[in-house]
Design an enzyme around this catalytic site. Structure first.
Site, mmCIF file in Angstrom:
data_model
loop_
_atom_site.group_PDB
_atom_site.id
_atom_site.type_symbol
_atom_site.label_atom_id
_atom_site.label_comp_id
_atom_site.label_asym_id
_atom_site.label_seq_id
_atom_site.Cartn_x
_atom_site.Cartn_y
_atom_site.Cartn_z
ATOM 1 N N HIS A 139 27.378 21.685 51.153
ATOM 2 C CA HIS A 139 26.116 21.505 50.312
ATOM 3 C C HIS A 139 25.710 20.427 51.185
ATOM 4 C CE1 HIS A 139 27.070 24.028 47.609
ATOM 5 N NE2 HIS A 139 27.148 23.224 46.215
ATOM 6 N N CYS A 174 29.302 19.776 42.282
ATOM 7 C CA CYS A 174 29.556 19.554 43.885
ATOM 8 C C CYS A 174 28.515 18.810 44.143
ATOM 9 C CB CYS A 174 30.117 20.992 44.336
ATOM 10 S SG CYS A 174 28.882 22.387 43.761
HETATM 11 N N1 LIG Z 1 32.488 26.852 43.965
HETATM 12 C C1 LIG Z 1 32.150 25.555 44.069
HETATM 13 O O1 LIG Z 1 31.770 24.861 45.064
HETATM 14 C C2 LIG Z 1 32.320 24.811 42.774
HETATM 15 C C3 LIG Z 1 32.317 23.128 42.909
HETATM 16 C C4 LIG Z 1 32.261 22.610 41.845
HETATM 17 C C5 LIG Z 1 32.495 23.153 40.448
HETATM 18 N N2 LIG Z 1 32.738 24.786 40.601
HETATM 19 C C6 LIG Z 1 33.043 24.970 39.000
HETATM 20 O O2 LIG Z 1 34.492 25.754 39.275
HETATM 21 C C7 LIG Z 1 34.584 26.594 38.320
HETATM 22 C C8 LIG Z 1 35.121 27.724 39.342
HETATM 23 O O3 LIG Z 1 34.066 28.357 40.235
HETATM 24 P P1 LIG Z 1 34.492 29.156 41.430
HETATM 25 O O4 LIG Z 1 33.348 29.013 42.712
HETATM 26 O O5 LIG Z 1 35.978 29.036 41.933
HETATM 27 O O6 LIG Z 1 34.384 30.628 40.924
HETATM 28 P P2 LIG Z 1 34.945 32.307 41.197
HETATM 29 O O7 LIG Z 1 35.282 32.057 42.849
HETATM 30 O O8 LIG Z 1 34.111 33.081 40.829
HETATM 31 O O9 LIG Z 1 36.487 32.173 40.372
HETATM 32 C C9 LIG Z 1 36.430 32.479 38.993
HETATM 33 C C10 LIG Z 1 37.840 32.110 38.841
HETATM 34 O O10 LIG Z 1 38.012 32.292 37.198
HETATM 35 C C11 LIG Z 1 38.917 33.276 36.671
HETATM 36 N N3 LIG Z 1 38.394 33.768 35.506
HETATM 37 C C12 LIG Z 1 37.242 34.435 35.263
HETATM 38 N N4 LIG Z 1 37.240 34.676 33.646
HETATM 39 C C13 LIG Z 1 38.662 34.220 33.335
HETATM 40 C C14 LIG Z 1 39.098 34.181 32.038
HETATM 41 N N5 LIG Z 1 38.681 34.580 30.967
HETATM 42 N N6 LIG Z 1 40.447 33.578 32.094
HETATM 43 C C15 LIG Z 1 41.144 33.102 32.976
HETATM 44 N N7 LIG Z 1 40.512 32.942 34.134
HETATM 45 C C16 LIG Z 1 39.439 33.632 34.449
HETATM 46 C C17 LIG Z 1 38.575 34.348 37.893
HETATM 47 O O11 LIG Z 1 39.705 35.247 37.782
HETATM 48 P P3 LIG Z 1 39.630 36.582 38.196
HETATM 49 O O12 LIG Z 1 39.951 36.722 39.931
HETATM 50 O O13 LIG Z 1 40.698 37.455 37.805
HETATM 51 O O14 LIG Z 1 38.124 37.313 37.929
HETATM 52 C C18 LIG Z 1 38.688 33.308 39.092
HETATM 53 O O15 LIG Z 1 40.012 33.124 39.369
HETATM 54 C C19 LIG Z 1 33.087 26.946 37.752
HETATM 55 O O16 LIG Z 1 32.982 26.425 36.645
HETATM 56 C C20 LIG Z 1 32.299 26.476 38.785
HETATM 57 O O17 LIG Z 1 31.161 26.225 38.217
HETATM 58 C C21 LIG Z 1 32.629 25.426 41.515
#
Ligand SMILES: NC(=O)c1ccc[n+]([C@@H]2O[C@H](COP(=O)([O-])OP(=O)(O)OC[C@H]3O[C@@H](n4cnc5c(N)ncnc54)[C@H](OP(=O)(O)O)[C@@H]3O)[C@@H](O)[C@H]2O)c1
Length: 329
Positions: free
Chosen positions: A238, A129
């Site tokens: 950010h 990001c």
């Molecule tokens: N946040 C940002 O600004 C951003 C920007 C760019 C990239 N990213 C990347 O995008 C990805 C997601 O980030 P996020 O911020 O959305 O994280 P998050 O809010 O913590 O959400 C994580 C998601 O992954 C699911 N999950 C966890 N373990 C799993 C499994 N074994 N099988 C299937 N689903 C599973 C969770 O489900 P449950 O609800 O059931 O736990 C939840 O839906 C990460 O790789 C992060 O580095 C994030």
């Protein structure tokens, strides 16, 4: 074009939820829609694109018949999903760090390197990001002349860490004790000079991502880029303070001309300032505080901000899908 059968894995997370919003806003042609998350959420009901759906775990059956899967989960989970997507013949667009530096996987910001999508790839990575807004600005600036060095300090919102960190900031502001499972130091009323893990030589994983991903997206494998990535108590958006050193002195008027009106960029002129609240909920990279170094006119300083969940994550992923299917040529 026929509607596409679409799956979102990580649909209960910050990025997954935002992908669903962006798909709706951009009228993406979704036929069947399936949502998946971990066993913790399996069975939960969710409203997405006006449909009431039940979340499942992303098993073989989940992928069957899907044209496209957005993967918004951690890198280790994304690695486990890939064989399932491959077996089902689904295109996978991944938001994690799992495949970004794999030479066989395109790492794409459509405004910059849409051409990397040639050849109908089945797996595409979307950059970090902080990388996305930075390369959008650098791509325009390099039209002015060769770039010698880029120095960046980031000011990154807690939503970049995921849901837990958003809750942690709210709890700390309300006076509760910091959760050491989320960040190594308190984040409420504080600034933490560490994003992601620290490596043995003192750089953080986030700083390495910024350097290596920028090189790949820009196609400049020797670009010199150093950064300090900092977490700040902002919910969303950010920011980056960027210094770009060119091989030759540059003209500020030409800088403005390159940035103003460029796809996805919003130039903010004094006395206005680009701040995270300006970027909140929209897809623009806000750029301002343009100036030349008083001691060296080949050094340009600027400040940029983007919503890490929108262009920094969800919108970029959806734009990749649109480009793949030729939806917005
Ligand atoms: N946040 C940002 O600004 C951003 C920007 C760019 C990239 N990213 C990347 O995008 C990805 C997601 O980030 P996020 O911020 O959305 O994280 P998050 O809010 O913590 O959400 C994580 C998601 O992954 C699911 N999950 C966890 N373990 C799993 C499994 N074994 N099988 C299937 N689903 C599973 C969770 O489900 P449950 O609800 O059931 O736990 C939840 O839906 C990460 O790789 C992060 O580095 C994030």
């Amino acid at each position: 074009m026929a509607d596409l059968n679409v799956g979102v894995v990580g649909a209960s997370g910050m990025v997954g939820q935002e992908i669903l919003v962006v798909l709706g806003e951009r009228s993406f042609p979704v036929g069947e829609l399936r949502l998946a998350a971990s066993h913790r959420s399996a069975g939960d009901r969710a409203l997405a694109l006006g449909r009431r759906l039940t979340l499942t775990e992303p098993d073989e059956a989940f992928f069957q018949g899907l044209d496209l899967v957005f993967s918004a989960v951690s890198a280790d989970v994304a690695r486990r999903l890939l064989p399932l997507a491959r077996a089902a013949g689904s295109v996978m667009i991944d938001k994690s760090n799992a495949f970004r530096l794999d030479p066989d996987v395109p790492l794409v910001v459509p405004e910059v390197n849409r051409a990397a999508l040639a050849g109908q790839p089945r797996l595409i990575a979307s950059p970090n990001c902080s990388t996305i807004p930075l390369v959008m600005v650098l791509d325009r600036l390099r039209q002015l002349g060769a770039i010698r060095q880029v120095e960046v300090s980031t000011y990154q919102a807690v939503s970049g860490t995921g849901r837990e960190a958003v809750s942690a900031l709210t709890a700390e502001i309300a006076g509760q004790r910091p959760d050491p499972e989320v960040y190594p130091k308190p984040i409420g009323f504080n600034v933490m000079p560490l994003v992601d893990q620290l490596s043995a030589d003192g750089h953080s994983l986030e700083e390495d991502k910024l350097r290596l991903e920028s090189r790949k997206v820009l196609g400049e494998p020797t670009l010199r880029l150093s950064s300090t990535a900092v977490r700040v108590p902002v919910y969303r958006g950010h920011s980056e303070a960027v210094t770009v050193t060119f091989a030759q002195p540059i003209d500020l008027g030409e800088v403005r001309a390159r940035l103003d009106g460029a796809p996805g960029l919003k130039l903010v002129e004094p006395p206005d300032l680009p701040t995270p609240l300006d970027a909140d909920g929209n897809d623009l990279v806000w750029v301002g505080r343009l100036r030349l170094d008083r001691d060296d006119p080949s050094r340009l300083l600027l400040f940029l901000v983007t919503d890490n969940l929108r262009k920094g994550a969800a919108t970029n992923a959806v734009q990749i899908a649109e480009a793949l299917w030729g939806l917005h040529p």
